[in-house]
Design a protein around this motif. Structure first.
Motif, PDB file in Angstrom:
ATOM      1  N   GLY A  31      43.266  48.171  51.679  1.00 52.85           N
ATOM      2  CA  GLY A  31      43.903  47.757  52.930  1.00 52.85           C
ATOM      3  C   GLY A  31      44.417  46.336  52.873  1.00 52.85           C
ATOM      4  N   ASP A  32      43.632  45.438  52.277  1.00 50.62           N
ATOM      5  CA  ASP A  32      44.061  44.047  52.164  1.00 50.62           C
ATOM      6  C   ASP A  32      45.303  43.919  51.281  1.00 50.62           C
ATOM      7  OD1 ASP A  32      41.943  43.361  53.729  1.00 50.62           O
ATOM      8  OD2 ASP A  32      40.659  42.729  52.070  1.00 50.62           O
ATOM      9  N   LEU A  33      45.318  44.665  50.187  1.00 57.38           N
ATOM     10  CA  LEU A  33      46.476  44.617  49.285  1.00 57.38           C
ATOM     11  C   LEU A  33      47.730  45.145  49.979  1.00 57.38           C
ATOM     12  CD1 LEU A  33      44.934  45.782  45.891  1.00 57.38           C
ATOM     13  CD2 LEU A  33      45.956  43.561  46.359  1.00 57.38           C
ATOM     14  N   ALA A  34      47.565  46.275  50.685  1.00 54.23           N
ATOM     15  CA  ALA A  34      48.727  46.862  51.362  1.00 54.23           C
ATOM     16  C   ALA A  34      49.265  45.922  52.436  1.00 54.23           C
ATOM     17  CB  ALA A  34      48.348  48.209  51.977  1.00 54.23           C
ATOM     18  N   GLY A  35      48.334  45.292  53.180  1.00 53.50           N
ATOM     19  CA  GLY A  35      48.767  44.403  54.247  1.00 53.50           C
ATOM     20  C   GLY A  35      49.399  43.112  53.751  1.00 53.50           C
ATOM     21  N   GLY A  36      48.974  42.601  52.590  1.00 51.13           N
ATOM     22  CA  GLY A  36      49.473  41.311  52.119  1.00 51.13           C
ATOM     23  C   GLY A  36      50.326  41.391  50.881  1.00 51.13           C
ATOM     24  N   LEU A  37      50.912  42.582  50.620  1.00 48.05           N
ATOM     25  CA  LEU A  37      51.658  42.763  49.376  1.00 48.05           C
ATOM     26  C   LEU A  37      52.864  41.835  49.288  1.00 48.05           C
ATOM     27  CD1 LEU A  37      51.553  44.417  46.819  1.00 48.05           C
ATOM     28  CD2 LEU A  37      53.008  46.128  47.891  1.00 48.05           C
ATOM     29  N   ARG A  38      53.562  41.684  50.411  1.00 50.15           N
ATOM     30  CA  ARG A  38      54.747  40.821  50.387  1.00 50.15           C
ATOM     31  C   ARG A  38      54.359  39.366  50.129  1.00 50.15           C
ATOM     32  NH1 ARG A  38      58.410  41.662  55.508  1.00 50.15           N
ATOM     33  NH2 ARG A  38      59.589  40.083  54.375  1.00 50.15           N
ATOM     34  N   VAL A  39      53.263  38.950  50.755  1.00 52.37           N
ATOM     35  CA  VAL A  39      52.800  37.573  50.553  1.00 52.37           C
ATOM     36  C   VAL A  39      52.370  37.368  49.107  1.00 52.37           C
ATOM     37  CG1 VAL A  39      51.104  35.855  51.251  1.00 52.37           C
ATOM     38  CG2 VAL A  39      52.100  37.378  52.962  1.00 52.37           C
ATOM     39  N   LEU A  40      51.642  38.339  48.565  1.00 55.73           N
ATOM     40  CA  LEU A  40      51.189  38.231  47.174  1.00 55.73           C
ATOM     41  C   LEU A  40      52.365  38.154  46.216  1.00 55.73           C
ATOM     42  CD1 LEU A  40      48.214  40.764  47.136  1.00 55.73           C
ATOM     43  CD2 LEU A  40      48.081  38.289  47.008  1.00 55.73           C
TER      44      LEU A  40
ATOM     45  N   GLY B  30      55.293  36.973  46.915  1.00 59.63           N
ATOM     46  CA  GLY B  30      55.927  35.665  47.054  1.00 59.63           C
ATOM     47  C   GLY B  30      55.154  34.557  46.362  1.00 59.63           C
ATOM     48  N   LEU B  31      53.829  34.688  46.324  1.00 58.77           N
ATOM     49  CA  LEU B  31      53.000  33.664  45.690  1.00 58.77           C
ATOM     50  C   LEU B  31      52.761  33.929  44.212  1.00 58.77           C
ATOM     51  CD1 LEU B  31      50.270  33.269  48.467  1.00 58.77           C
ATOM     52  CD2 LEU B  31      52.184  31.736  48.010  1.00 58.77           C
ATOM     53  N   GLY B  32      53.248  35.056  43.730  1.00 60.22           N
ATOM     54  CA  GLY B  32      53.025  35.399  42.326  1.00 60.22           C
ATOM     55  C   GLY B  32      51.607  35.834  42.029  1.00 60.22           C
ATOM     56  N   GLY B  33      50.885  36.272  43.056  1.00 63.25           N
ATOM     57  CA  GLY B  33      49.488  36.639  42.850  1.00 63.25           C
ATOM     58  C   GLY B  33      49.237  38.133  42.794  1.00 63.25           C
ATOM     59  N   LYS B  34      50.317  38.914  42.761  1.00 62.14           N
ATOM     60  CA  LYS B  34      50.132  40.361  42.785  1.00 62.14           C
ATOM     61  C   LYS B  34      49.348  40.850  41.571  1.00 62.14           C
ATOM     62  CE  LYS B  34      53.545  43.150  41.851  1.00 62.14           C
ATOM     63  NZ  LYS B  34      54.801  43.939  41.944  1.00 62.14           N
TER      64      LYS B  34
ATOM     65  N   ASP C 105      44.724  43.163  38.878  1.00 61.81           N
ATOM     66  CA  ASP C 105      43.716  43.173  37.815  1.00 61.81           C
ATOM     67  C   ASP C 105      42.316  43.303  38.403  1.00 61.81           C
ATOM     68  OD1 ASP C 105      45.627  42.965  35.876  1.00 61.81           O
ATOM     69  OD2 ASP C 105      45.457  40.773  35.659  1.00 61.81           O
ATOM     70  N   ALA C 106      42.062  42.561  39.487  1.00 55.73           N
ATOM     71  CA  ALA C 106      40.747  42.646  40.136  1.00 55.73           C
ATOM     72  C   ALA C 106      40.509  44.050  40.698  1.00 55.73           C
ATOM     73  CB  ALA C 106      40.645  41.604  41.251  1.00 55.73           C
ATOM     74  N   PHE C 107      41.566  44.638  41.251  1.00 62.12           N
ATOM     75  CA  PHE C 107      41.437  45.992  41.801  1.00 62.12           C
ATOM     76  C   PHE C 107      41.162  47.003  40.690  1.00 62.12           C
ATOM     77  CE2 PHE C 107      43.223  50.077  43.130  1.00 62.12           C
ATOM     78  CZ  PHE C 107      42.527  50.266  44.319  1.00 62.12           C
ATOM     79  N   ARG C 108      41.856  46.851  39.559  1.00 56.62           N
ATOM     80  CA  ARG C 108      41.622  47.761  38.434  1.00 56.62           C
ATOM     81  C   ARG C 108      40.189  47.624  37.916  1.00 56.62           C
ATOM     82  NH1 ARG C 108      47.288  46.917  37.142  1.00 56.62           N
ATOM     83  NH2 ARG C 108      46.799  44.892  36.212  1.00 56.62           N
ATOM     84  N   ARG C 109      39.691  46.390  37.864  1.00 55.47           N
ATOM     85  CA  ARG C 109      38.337  46.168  37.387  1.00 55.47           C
ATOM     86  C   ARG C 109      37.314  46.826  38.322  1.00 55.47           C
ATOM     87  NH1 ARG C 109      38.750  41.224  37.292  1.00 55.47           N
ATOM     88  NH2 ARG C 109      37.735  40.698  39.266  1.00 55.47           N
TER      89      ARG C 109
END
Length: 588
Positions: A211-220, A222-226, A231-235
């Motif tokens: 849910g957090d990833l889906a909600g902040g995907l655009r922000v991530l 833009g910040l280059g943190g996707k 990687d953390a989600f895959r782990r």
């Protein structure tokens, strides 16, 4: 079954076992009926071998065809009646499970409503979603024990009694073997409970992260943190898969033993009965009956193992549910007795230094939107703080009175499904004039005009049939229609282009003239319309005044609202020239 609008009752959340018992106690007639039908059904199954043995000994072996036909007719009637009982048992148990499912869902939803704004601080979204999807099914499945589970226990005792009339040794093997089977499976059920609990917790955490990833995907993006979060989600996903294999390993052993142990049990008893038949201790018919008894006994033994498996998973799920139901909302305002100010009064937040004068439009501007949103939460009574309203502390006023006069309008507030008129009007009926005025003030005339059915057009859940800018304007329509004494709007124009934003800011000021209004924004188009702007740095007021004065005297403020421009262009001292949205912003 429980009605969709009926009160589910007060759940007993003192422990997981008590919660399961509460679900059964909430429908005692159905639970008793399921137990009775399951018991009779299982007992009649065990009686079939007895009828078969009588047909062999009394009819087939002596050659009495009439007796054989009579016992065959009894066997047919017994099977037909038991088939009808099986249908009724299954229907009853299905209703029992569905009632438990709906009762749990209604209890969880009621708790979500009760917690209100305190919910995000006490439970994450993934936990609530997993409870609503996975746990309710496991809990309802565990209640199967009241039907075939009880019947299986009675069937084992009946078979033991029937075998006692044939051979004490065979009866002893059965009455000792069934508990022994349970003892062999018991340690595995304990391991399963532990592995299932760990898996369940990791699953809830991973659901929250989705849910957090889906909600902040655009922000991530833009910040280059996707990639970092991916990687953390895959782990975490690999960790959940590994834990799932551990649960599966224990589950496979439980299910394998549920099939294998009864067959071993059948083999042992059959071997003993065959030896007794060869020795002449029992008749051929009794031998066939013994084989039938034990063959039938495979079913209740397997049911008992399955019930143990379901109860183990049900207790794990119920433990999560009762932990959620035990959460308490914020205590502020729950026992409050102070009266709110009779007239419009100043709101003060000592933590930030913000003061909101009554009857004026105040803007909060800060580099971090989360900080201004925290100030709004405190001013609206949704977060702990020493906020005062006039001469009274806000947390000393009853919550209902605060909510009735102060409205926090979040820019991501839910839009519910239904006719547009009902979505924006809320609980109160609004006349056409009030609706038209609010729609005009939020610059939403074009939205309504574009809909074939106008204000009666359907709105999808979360307003998915509207663009981001349209959703934001519809939320503003709803806030204006509520007409609160104090309106606290969080980023009400963040999804609009510059032209639309300027028009909305003008109309908002006009519509709320003489009423207390607070907006959070960094857009000069909005800030210039405010009577007072509070410039926040690190959550504290660094300067207060009109937008143009702050733009002239505060370098930090100027850099914030002009998007980092060094100087304000000539002839554009209010900073609007640099406030235009990128071409891709949603103006619709």
């Amino acid at each position: 079954m429980i009605d969709s609008y009926a009160d589910p009752g007060t759940p007993d959340h003192r422990s997981a076992a008590r919660y399961l018992w509460w679900l059964l106690g909430s429908q005692p007639r159905r639970a008793a009926g399921g137990a009775l039908l399951g018991t009779v059904w299982m007992v009649l199954i065990t009686l079939s071998p007895y009828v078969l043995s009588r047909a062999i000994d009394d009819g087939l072996e002596p050659g009495r065809m009439g007796t054989l036909a009579a016992w065959s007719a009894v066997l047919l009637c017994l099977g037909s009646f038991n088939a009808w009982l099986s249908i009724m048992r299954h229907r009853t148990m299905t209703r029992l499970r569905m009632d438990a499912t709906f009762r749990t869902v209604k209890s969880v939803v009621a708790q979500v409503t009760r917690l209100g704004a305190a919910l995000p601080r006490q439970a994450n979204a993934g936990e609530v979603v997993t409870i609503g999807i996975t746990d309710v099914q496991q809990i309802s499945s565990s209640l199967t024990m009241t039907g075939p589970g009880v019947g299986s226990i009675v069937a084992c005792l009946v078979v033991g009694g029937l075998l006692l009339s044939i051979s004490v040794a065979l009866a002893a093997v059965v009455l000792v073997g069934v508990p022994l089977t349970a003892l062999l499976v018991g340690p595995l059920l304990g391991r399963l409970r532990g592995a299932e609990a760990v898996y369940r917790e990791q699953q809830g955490g991973l659901t929250t992260r989705i849910g957090d990833l889906a909600g902040g995907l655009r922000v991530l993006n833009g910040l280059g943190g996707k990639e970092l979060f991916a990687d953390a989600f895959r782990r975490d996903s690999r960790g959940l898969v590994a834990q799932g294999y551990r649960v599966g390993a224990v589950t496979s052993w439980v299910q394998a033993l549920g099939v294998g142990l009864p067959m071993v049990f059948l083999s042992v008893v059959t071997w003993l009965a065959a030896r007794l038949a060869v020795q002449g201790t029992i008749t051929v018919g009794e031998f066939v009956g013994v084989y039938g008894y034990v063959a039938v006994l495979v079913m209740p033994v397997a049911f008992l193992i399955e019930c143990g498996y379901d109860i183990t998973r049900g207790l794990v799920a119920a433990r999560r549910v009762v932990a959620f139901l035990a959460l308490e909302p914020d205590s502020a305002g729950q026992q409050a007795t102070a009266e709110p100010p009779a007239a419009a009064s100043t709101l003060r937040d000592p933590a930030s230094g913000v003061e909101v004068a009554p009857g004026r439009l105040t803007a909060l501007a800060g580099a971090r939107p989360a900080e201004t949103a925290e100030v709004v939460d405190r001013l609206g009574g949704f977060a702990q703080g020493a906020v005062t309203w006039g001469a009274v502390r806000l947390d000393e006023i009853a919550v209902a009175q605060v909510r009735g006069r102060i409205l926090v309008a979040d820019n991501e507030a839910d839009l519910f499904a239904g006719p547009l008129r009902a979505v924006v009007a809320g609980r109160r009926d609004r006349d056409e004039a009030a609706l038209a005025a609010a729609v005009h003030a939020a610059l939403a005339d074009d939205i309504v005009a574009a809909l074939p059915e106008g204000l009666d057009a359907p709105v999808d859940a979360q307003g998915r049939n509207f663009s981001g800018g349209q959703q934001q304007r519809l939320r503003l329509v709803r806030a204006l229609l509520a007409d609160p004494e104090v309106l606290l709007a969080v980023e009400p124009t963040s999804a609009l282009d510059a032209h639309t934003e300027a028009a909305v800011a003008d109309r908002l000021r006009t519509a709320r003239a003489g009423r207390t209004t607070v907006v959070t924004s960094t857009s000069p188009l909005v800030l210039d319309r405010a009577d007072t702007v509070c410039y926040l740095v690190d959550g504290k007021v660094a300067a207060t005044g009109h937008h143009r004065r702050l733009l002239r005297d505060e370098p930090g403020y100027r850099a914030l609202v002009t998007r980092g421009a060094d100087d304000v262009p000539d002839g554009d001292e209010d900073g609007r020239g640099d406030a235009s949205r990128p071409a891709g912003e949603d103006a619709r």
